[in-house]
Design a protein around this motif. Structure first.
Motif, PDB file in Angstrom:
ATOM      1  N   UNK A 766     -17.848   6.363  49.254  1.00 42.00           N
ATOM      2  CA  UNK A 766     -17.531   5.346  48.275  1.00 42.00           C
ATOM      3  C   UNK A 766     -15.991   5.240  47.753  1.00 42.00           C
ATOM      4  N   UNK A 767     -15.438   4.335  47.918  1.00 45.03           N
ATOM      5  CA  UNK A 767     -13.964   4.340  47.621  1.00 45.03           C
ATOM      6  C   UNK A 767     -13.881   3.800  46.099  1.00 45.03           C
ATOM      7  N   UNK A 768     -14.887   2.659  45.788  1.00 46.13           N
ATOM      8  CA  UNK A 768     -14.925   2.174  44.544  1.00 46.13           C
ATOM      9  C   UNK A 768     -16.278   2.477  44.047  1.00 46.13           C
ATOM     10  N   UNK A 769     -16.478   2.671  42.640  1.00 48.34           N
ATOM     11  CA  UNK A 769     -17.675   2.777  42.097  1.00 48.34           C
ATOM     12  C   UNK A 769     -17.447   2.927  40.604  1.00 48.34           C
ATOM     13  N   UNK A 770     -18.730   2.899  39.874  1.00 52.54           N
ATOM     14  CA  UNK A 770     -18.773   2.756  38.492  1.00 52.54           C
ATOM     15  C   UNK A 770     -19.492   4.215  38.021  1.00 52.54           C
ATOM     16  N   UNK A 771     -19.249   4.811  36.951  1.00 55.39           N
ATOM     17  CA  UNK A 771     -19.681   5.719  36.183  1.00 55.39           C
ATOM     18  C   UNK A 771     -19.990   5.337  35.002  1.00 55.39           C
ATOM     19  N   UNK A 772     -21.581   5.355  34.515  1.00 56.12           N
ATOM     20  CA  UNK A 772     -21.932   4.802  33.347  1.00 56.12           C
ATOM     21  C   UNK A 772     -22.034   6.008  32.322  1.00 56.12           C
ATOM     22  N   UNK A 773     -21.127   6.367  31.630  1.00 54.54           N
ATOM     23  CA  UNK A 773     -21.077   7.169  30.776  1.00 54.54           C
ATOM     24  C   UNK A 773     -21.797   7.372  29.288  1.00 54.54           C
ATOM     25  N   UNK A 774     -22.508   8.438  29.180  1.00 59.98           N
ATOM     26  CA  UNK A 774     -23.612   8.352  27.872  1.00 59.98           C
ATOM     27  C   UNK A 774     -23.310   9.664  27.327  1.00 59.98           C
ATOM     28  N   UNK A 775     -23.144   9.557  25.870  1.00 61.50           N
ATOM     29  CA  UNK A 775     -23.010  10.548  25.031  1.00 61.50           C
ATOM     30  C   UNK A 775     -24.447  10.833  24.646  1.00 61.50           C
ATOM     31  N   UNK A 776     -24.665  12.150  25.184  1.00 56.43           N
ATOM     32  CA  UNK A 776     -26.118  12.279  25.317  1.00 56.43           C
ATOM     33  C   UNK A 776     -27.185  12.755  24.119  1.00 56.43           C
ATOM     34  N   UNK A 786     -23.464   3.088  26.275  1.00 54.78           N
ATOM     35  CA  UNK A 786     -23.213   3.439  27.571  1.00 54.78           C
ATOM     36  C   UNK A 786     -21.708   2.857  27.742  1.00 54.78           C
ATOM     37  N   UNK A 787     -20.766   3.590  28.256  1.00 53.33           N
ATOM     38  CA  UNK A 787     -19.548   3.123  28.661  1.00 53.33           C
ATOM     39  C   UNK A 787     -19.170   3.110  30.029  1.00 53.33           C
ATOM     40  N   UNK A 788     -19.150   2.005  30.573  1.00 46.42           N
ATOM     41  CA  UNK A 788     -19.065   1.753  31.975  1.00 46.42           C
ATOM     42  C   UNK A 788     -17.389   2.012  32.458  1.00 46.42           C
ATOM     43  N   UNK A 791     -13.971   3.606  38.796  1.00 48.22           N
ATOM     44  CA  UNK A 791     -13.433   4.619  39.411  1.00 48.22           C
ATOM     45  C   UNK A 791     -12.871   4.320  40.688  1.00 48.22           C
ATOM     46  N   UNK A 792     -11.830   4.597  41.113  1.00 50.39           N
ATOM     47  CA  UNK A 792     -11.389   4.061  42.555  1.00 50.39           C
ATOM     48  C   UNK A 792     -10.810   5.356  43.245  1.00 50.39           C
ATOM     49  N   UNK A 793     -10.963   6.543  42.534  1.00 50.41           N
ATOM     50  CA  UNK A 793     -10.716   7.848  43.269  1.00 50.41           C
ATOM     51  C   UNK A 793      -9.348   8.393  42.361  1.00 50.41           C
ATOM     52  N   UNK A 794      -8.840   7.740  41.449  1.00 56.57           N
ATOM     53  CA  UNK A 794      -7.666   8.132  40.883  1.00 56.57           C
ATOM     54  C   UNK A 794      -8.044   8.611  39.338  1.00 56.57           C
ATOM     55  N   UNK A 795      -7.282   9.511  38.606  1.00 53.14           N
ATOM     56  CA  UNK A 795      -7.489  10.097  37.516  1.00 53.14           C
ATOM     57  C   UNK A 795      -7.662   9.047  36.390  1.00 53.14           C
ATOM     58  N   UNK A 796      -8.803   9.275  35.670  1.00 54.39           N
ATOM     59  CA  UNK A 796      -8.895   8.231  34.576  1.00 54.39           C
ATOM     60  C   UNK A 796      -9.671   9.037  33.617  1.00 54.39           C
ATOM     61  N   UNK A 797      -9.663   8.716  32.344  1.00 51.98           N
ATOM     62  CA  UNK A 797     -10.293   9.368  31.008  1.00 51.98           C
ATOM     63  C   UNK A 797     -10.839   8.441  30.191  1.00 51.98           C
ATOM     64  N   UNK A 798     -12.073   8.798  29.161  1.00 52.85           N
ATOM     65  CA  UNK A 798     -12.508   8.012  28.269  1.00 52.85           C
ATOM     66  C   UNK A 798     -12.705   8.538  27.170  1.00 52.85           C
ATOM     67  N   UNK A 799     -12.589   8.033  26.032  1.00 53.95           N
ATOM     68  CA  UNK A 799     -12.793   8.328  24.680  1.00 53.95           C
ATOM     69  C   UNK A 799     -14.069   8.102  24.398  1.00 53.95           C
ATOM     70  N   UNK A 800     -15.002   9.000  23.909  1.00 54.97           N
ATOM     71  CA  UNK A 800     -16.323   8.990  23.411  1.00 54.97           C
ATOM     72  C   UNK A 800     -16.626   9.017  21.871  1.00 54.97           C
TER      73      UNK A 800
END
Length: 800
Positions: A766-776, A786-788, A791-800
């Motif tokens: 999968x070159x492109x995808x979505x990660x659905x991030x949940x503070x558990x 949920x924060x979608x 992701x394309x394979x490059x570094x990224x970050x998300x503030x929760x």
């Protein structure tokens, strides 16, 4: 000046002796040799933290088959120094000291912290006549710290995790007993006793020893790993790494003794698909070959399996896999038997089945003539694969269920161990039988195909078997609460023997305690709890005799046992990304999937002897329910379900971490006991703070949907990391680097989840995808916040 001479002798590989206290020793390229008045001792460094010790009576030549250890010694920088009557040999990781007066060896870290000592005069050699071969019975004693905990020894059904104060006499491979003469200590070292004959292990406060019936000398390996994962890594470095299992092996498997027609086998898969209950595998047990005189012909000779190619096509078209039963023995009318008998490759003792009649009980006046084969003979292993490759492999069989790999040894006579094998007496190599038989199938299949990963389910194992793509099950155990409870420490000690893949028959094999079979309410409750435990083992497989175990045998939707089983099967599939990544951690980093609590919390002495809890992977603490709670006994043979009150179970949460209740998200402190309610569809599960858990889609089989919308649950309270592993799921291209890793990092102070650049690639990735991030912390059913993240394979970050 003397010290510099020792160094020069070592580095140059000199062979001149050095005299000290009327004893002699000499440096070698691997360490040193010493000759005392009654024994020769050789210390060999295989790496900076692995040492081999060989001891023999003076003047005796040492020879060994070397069946488990495949590592060759590394070039290791060593320093020799004299200290009174002792010689110290030091690497960068380990210091080994040899007392030239007593011959006792002690081990310490490079910084001098004591690890283990041999007992003074702890080596023993006694003459033994092994079927005409003048050999030795050998033993070595050690002295452990008073409060030291040790683990391993393979699989034994006693219910204890810590092996202190245990005595195992004359250990030999058996149906439910798997001998692995390896222990590891909570202090972070391990000892592998490299011997294949019947072996006794004994631990008392005075001494801890191994003793084996047959040996040319004492031969053992000491390894310093620093912690349990490190010790396991050293043992696998010695005896072989564990390859990746196919993704589909981590789904749910249905089995039974036995499906009697190919239509029945296929029909089971169809029924699961109709019910919408996930399934990845079906097992075809024995007698697809016909009668007992054709035992294990490795051909479909039974009229009810007249079109095996259609059976396999039907199973595969239902997106399932089939594993088939093969044995290490043959009936007298089979082609393999006749070929091997002509070449004296059969072992002449009674094995299963003893009778040619299929009536029960067996009619002993019609002996079956079934005999095991000499797995130690390479030509015999070639013949075995030759028939397997012609009779079964071409149909597309997905996995081999290698039954009776001990093998079964019935009506055993003392002289049976005198039987000659390719490598000497059966006694001499007895415990290595499963290693050689399983290894023969793995090596041959790997030699002809890399398109499908070898998958073997075996009833027995020996040191090194992890290198053969094998998952070991705990044998033909009985169905009882006591047996279920024992499976937990049994599986943990097996994993602590450096063999990571293990499972037990969900529901237990024999229903002898339950004459009413599935009509017994206590058994139905037991089955539900066993299913829940099985969800958190490396292979989830329902199997048994006496009554079928398919999910619909326990009712329908709306019935409590059915619903509990379905719930945990679905949970297993949701956890597949986590489980598959844990499998990669085993292959790439020598980890373990079923983890005794001390592996991750050794500083907390409270966990050293906990038998009923464990970590599944490095994030999930599992505390299976192993006592009946919802059955009310009405008489000797009658009981009923009673769900009028919800019961509870206590769990100890290890110190050194905070924890989250998996079901509610409640945060709890470590180092304390907690109690939670355990209705029939709940067992205590706790997630370690700092964990990052990927959850996959709800599916009917493991590869039904892509992992393009994974849910990523973050459990705050500590920094944490997780690496998501992906590949093509079922070939060996990963060995060529065709796989990907995506690393997640949780910075607890900043409240930030970072996703690193993807490493690697593979066909179909999968070159492109979505990660659905949940503070558990909101719990297992959290669907808010949920924060979608695209992701394309490059570094990224998300503030929760």
């Amino acid at each position: 000046m003397l010290k510099s001479i020792f160094k020069a002798a070592l580095y140059l590989g000199a062979a001149f002796p050095i005299i000290c206290s009327a004893q002699t020793y000499q440096p070698t390229t691997l360490g040193a040799k010493a000759v005392l008045k009654d024994q020769s001792i050789e210390i060999q460094f295989y790496s900076p933290d692995i040492v081999r010790v060989i001891k023999t009576p003076v003047g005796r030549t040492f020879r060994t088959e070397g069946l488990s250890v495949i590592k060759k010694p590394e070039q290791t920088a060593l320093k020799l120094s004299k200290r009174g009557d002792a010689v110290d040999i030091a690497s960068s990781k380990l210091k080994v000291s040899l007392d030239l007066k007593t011959g006792a060896i002690s081990y310490a870290t490079a910084k001098g912290a004591s690890l283990l000592k041999e007992k003074t005069d702890g080596a023993s050699f006694k003459p033994f006549d092994d079927a005409g071969n003048k050999t030795l019975t050998v033993a070595q004693s050690f002295v452990l710290d008073k409060d030291e905990a040790i683990y391993g020894l393979g699989q034994h059904q006693r219910g204890n995790l810590n092996q202190r104060n245990q005595v195992y006499k004359n250990m030999m491979q058996g149906n439910t007993e798997d001998v692995v003469p390896f222990i590891q200590s909570v202090k972070g070292y391990g000892v592998f006793w490299d011997n294949y004959s019947p072996t006794t292990f004994s631990d008392t406060q005075a001494e801890t020893f191994f003793s084996s019936d047959v040996g040319e000398g004492i031969d053992y390996y000491f390894m310093n790993g620093g912690n349990a994962d490190g010790v396991t890594a050293k043992m696998r470095d010695l005896t072989g790494q564990a390859p990746m299992m196919p993704l589909w092996t981590f789904g749910f498997w249905q089995s039974k003794e036995r499906y009697k027609t190919q239509d029945e086998t296929v029909g089971i898969v169809k029924k699961y698909r109709e019910l919408g209950v996930p399934l990845d595998g079906i097992v075809q047990d024995w007698q697809y070959w016909g009668n007992n005189y054709l035992w294990n012909s490795m051909e479909f000779l039974n009229v009810d399996f007249s079109n095996p190619r259609k059976m396999m096509t039907d199973v595969h078209n239902l997106n399932a896999h089939l594993m088939i039963s093969i044995w290490s023995s043959f009936g007298p009318e089979t082609k393999p038997y006749k070929d091997m008998k002509a070449k004296n490759m059969l072992l002449d003792f009674h094995t299963w089945p003893e009778s040619g009649s299929e009536l029960w009980p067996p009619k002993q006046d019609y002996p079956s003539g079934v005999r095991p084969y000499d797995v130690y003979n390479p030509e015999a292993r070639n013949i075995y694969w030759n028939y397997l490759s012609k009779g079964l492999f071409p149909f597309g069989i997905d996995g081999w269920w290698m039954d009776s790999t001990e093998p079964d040894h019935l009506s055993a006579k003392p002289t049976d161990l005198d039987i000659k094998t390719y490598l000497g007496s059966f006694r001499k190599v007895r415990n290595a039988y499963p290693l050689m038989g399983v290894g023969g199938v793995y090596d041959h299949q790997r030699a002809v195909s890399s398109d499908k990963r070898v998958f073997i389910l075996t009833r027995s194992a020996f040191a090194g078997q992890q290198r053969y793509g094998a998952n070991t099950w705990s044998g033909d155990i009985t169905s009882s609460w006591e047996t279920l409870a024992k499976q937990i420490p049994t599986g943990l000690n097996f994993s602590l023997s450096a063999i990571p893949y293990w499972n037990a028959d969900i529901g237990g094999f024999f229903l002898t305690k339950y004459p009413r079979k599935l009509q017994d309410a206590d058994y139905r409750e037991l089955y539900a709890r066993w299913m829940e435990f099985g969800t958190f083992t490396p292979l989830m497989r329902s199997h048994g005799a006496d009554a079928p175990r398919e999910i619909w045998q326990f009712g329908k939707k709306g019935d409590k046992v059915y619903d509990a089983a379905e719930k945990f099967i679905n949970l297993r599939y949701r956890l597949l990304p986590y489980i598959y990544s844990a499998s990669w951690d085993i292959t790439a980093h020598q980890s373990s999937m079923m983890r005794a609590l001390f592996m991750d919390f050794a500083a907390d002495k409270n966990v050293w002897d906990i038998n009923g809890e464990y970590m599944f992977g490095k994030s999930i603490l599992v505390n299976p329910v192993t006592k009946g709670m919802y059955t009310k006994t009405q008489g000797t043979n009658s009981n009923t379900e009673d769900f009028s009150a919800v019961k509870s179970q206590e769990t100890y949460l290890p110190a050194g971490a905070s924890w989250y209740d998996f079901w509610t998200g409640q945060k709890l402190a470590g180092g304390a006991k907690v109690t939670r309610e355990t209705p029939l569809d709940i067992i205590p599960l706790y997630i370690k703070a700092g964990s990052i858990l990927p959850f996959g889609p709800q599916v009917q089989y493991s590869s039904e949907k892509k992992w393009d919308n994974l849910e990523i649950r973050v459990y705050p309270g500590a920094d944490g990391d997780f690496t998501l592993y992906e590949d093509e799921n079922d070939n060996y291209n990963y060995e060529k680097g065709q796989y990907s890793e995506i690393t997640f990092h949780w910075d607890d102070k900043k409240g930030t989840l970072s996703i690193a650049d993807r490493k690697g690639k593979f066909k179909g990735m999968l070159n492109n995808r979505t990660f659905n991030v949940v503070l558990a912390p909101a719990g297992v059913n959290n669907s808010t916040n949920v924060k979608a993240v695209s992701y394309t394979g490059k570094k990224t970050s998300i503030k929760l």
